[in-house]
Design an enzyme around this catalytic site. Structure first.
Site, PDB file in Angstrom:
ATOM      1  N   ASP A 201       0.833  -1.201   0.000  1.00 56.53           N
ATOM      2  CA  ASP A 201       0.000   0.000   0.000  1.00 56.53           C
ATOM      3  C   ASP A 201       0.867   1.251   0.000  1.00 56.53           C
ATOM      4  OD1 ASP A 201      -2.769   1.245   0.539  1.00 56.53           O
ATOM      5  OD2 ASP A 201      -1.550   2.082   2.155  1.00 56.53           O
ATOM      6  N   GLU A 270       1.125  -0.760  -5.161  1.00 51.41           N
ATOM      7  CA  GLU A 270       0.105   0.222  -5.521  1.00 51.41           C
ATOM      8  C   GLU A 270       0.804   1.519  -5.912  1.00 51.41           C
ATOM      9  OE1 GLU A 270      -3.726   2.387  -3.393  1.00 51.41           O
ATOM     10  OE2 GLU A 270      -1.810   2.289  -2.350  1.00 51.41           O
TER      11      GLU A 270
END
Length: 540
Positions: A201, A270
């Site tokens: 993330d 990401e």
């Protein structure tokens, strides 16, 4: 001969654990709930599950604010539950990928509690601290994604600390060697427990500019960075100093060295930078950084075949060594049937959009509920949970609308997700799309998803092949997938009317029965695609 890694061409099913299944009836989904639905997930034909954060957390950002990297939050279960999830998923041939939030922690993490106390404690440099300017204001103009300055005053140290998200999510200082070493140890804890991969993330936010230079302004016409709303001041800057710094690449290489000690594991980054496609290429280059990456480039508001072609071709041109991963929905954006489906929310279009995603070159992330064609839930202001939506209401209603509980049974009050009031409401429209209604309906979105997925497993051209575009417009897209001696022509019609498309040459086609193909075997210079339909045919 070399063996193709399992993750190349894989379909990864994203589970948002708060909302998949509540096993203990507290209104919140949990790990035992995921375990109870493994047979259902296996029936979809996916290769892996990506589980969004379940770590110990005060839940200010629903698990993306971690207070202990090595423990499970009690609302989700225990470490023993997680070990059971891995064992039972592996027994069904399903890999487990977990979220790792490495750029920041919760302000309730023990590291931050120590760091904030003084300027000379053992963890004083573990977070990004800076003195105020002479007038007492923050050291530069950096902004937080969730609104306001990215700097928060800490009276104990008489300094500001950096937070790219909520003020309760202080950023770690990756310029500190001890931080980098410790983070790799936190990652290895889960690799030793048997996880098959990491979804990283906000991975571009690990490093910041050491000189703390202010970001330059962005012209108004360009304030549409992927993943950032143009009505959010964050979009007013070019984010060149607060994230995506060159030093990040060296850290990714050290992370890859660790991953290589655990054969078969994978990293999925990401990416939401100023030029996400360029960053994806950099972060996956050389077989020494990330294994693959995905961005927000297909999470846009408007469906366009031409835009999809331009996006994929741009990435293909730049991504010479890495491997792409595509998504058209996730826990951060409005569900694709509400963004792209128009007013009629055609079930046939849902089938076509899933087939399109599964036919692009690369791996795929498919978000829970997409197999049902779920639309965005309408959440009232008093029901909001997402801090992003609470801050920006009413122009932006936050991310709760795509995070509501899965509808399992249309006859039950809470759709079979729980026996008690759920953390977010279950919309009545979702009950009409429940698994119980779609499971035994041969024409349902769910069974079209299953059928396509199981067929796809035996199609190396779709899993591993090259991609070449044939024709495009806003309302259709046609491309070829080629692997070895096999070539498939894939055509998708996004409009409610039949489309006849002129091809780039004459093709001898053999219809692939059962996948919406309206053609018969023969020579074609023009291809007719049914309304909201898919045509896949083998090129002879």
């Amino acid at each position: 001969m070399t063996t193709t890694p399992w993750w190349r061409g894989a379909v990864v099913y994203q589970v948002y654990p708060r909302s998949l299944m509540d096993a203990n009836n507290d209104g919140i989904g949990d790990i035992p709930g995921i375990i109870s639905k493994l047979d259902y997930i296996a029936s979809l034909g996916v290769d892996a599950i990506w589980v969004s954060p379940f770590f110990k957390s005060p839940m200010k950002d629903f698990g993306y604010d971690i207070s202990d990297y090595r423990d499970i939050d009690p609302i989700f279960g225990t470490l023993a539950d997680f070990d059971e999830l891995i064992a039972k998923a592996h027994a069904r041939g399903i890999k487990i990928i977990i979220d790792q939030v490495l750029s920041h922690t919760s302000d309730q993490h023990a590291w931050f509690s120590e760091s904030r106390e003084s300027r000379d404690n053992p963890k004083a440099d573990w977070y990004v601290w800076a003195d105020p300017l002479p007038d007492g204001t923050p050291p530069n103009n950096w902004l937080a994604i969730f609104g306001g300055s990215a700097w928060e005053w800490e009276p104990r140290r008489c300094q500001y600390y950096l937070h790219n998200f909520l003020k309760s999510q202080p950023d770690l200082n990756y310029h500190c060697p001890q931080v980098r070493e410790q983070i790799l140890q936190e990652v290895e804890f889960w690799l030793q427990r048997g996880v098959d991969g990491l979804r990283l993330d906000a991975i571009i936010f690990c490093f910041h500019d050491k000189l703390l230079r202010s970001n330059p302004a962005k012209p108004e016409a360009e304030r549409r960075g992927r993943g950032f709303r143009e009505d959010n001041p964050y979009a007013f800057q070019r984010h060149v100093y607060d994230c995506d710094r060159p030093e990040n690449l060296e850290f990714l290489e050290s992370l890859r060295t660790l991953m290589d000690r655990y054969p078969g594991t994978v990293t999925l980054g990401e990416i939401a930078s100023e030029d996400s496609l360029k960053t994806m290429a950099e972060y996956t280059a050389g077989n020494s950084r990330l294994h693959m990456a995905y961005s927000f480039e297909l999470l846009v508001d408007t469906l366009s075949g031409t835009y999809i072609r331009e996006t994929v071709e741009t990435l293909e041109k730049n991504l010479l060594e890495g491997w792409p991963c595509w998504a058209i929905g996730n826990h951060d954006v409005v569900r694709f049937m509400s963004r792209w489906g128009g007013k009629d929310q055609s079930p046939q279009l849902a089938k076509t959009l899933n087939a399109l995603l599964f036919s692009l070159r690369g791996s795929v992330c498919s978000y829970q509920g997409e197999e049902l064609g779920l639309i965005e839930a309408q959440i009232q202001q008093h029901e909001l949970q997402d801090p992003y939506g609470i801050t920006f209401w009413p122009r932006f209603k936050g991310r709760d609308g795509c995070r509501t509980p899965m509808p399992w049974n249309h006859t039950e009050t809470y759709a079979g997700f729980s026996q008690v009031k759920t953390w977010l409401p279950v919309p009545s429209a979702h009950k009409e799309q429940a698994v119980s209604l779609q499971d035994n309906d041969p024409s349902s979105i769910l069974n079209a998803y299953r059928q396509f997925m199981h067929w796809r497993k035996d199609q190396p051209a779709l899993r591993l092949g090259d991609i070449a575009f044939v024709a495009d417009a806003d309302n259709y897209l046609v491309f070829k997938r080629h692997y070895g001696n096999d070539t498939l022509l894939c055509a998708f019609n996004f409009s409610a009317q039949e489309n006849t498309v002129t091809l780039d040459t004459t093709y001898q086609l053999q219809a692939v029965v059962g996948h919406g193909c309206a053609t018969t075997s023969g020579l074609y210079e023009r291809l007719t695609i049914p309304a909201h339909g898919t045509v896949i045919a083998r090129v002879m």
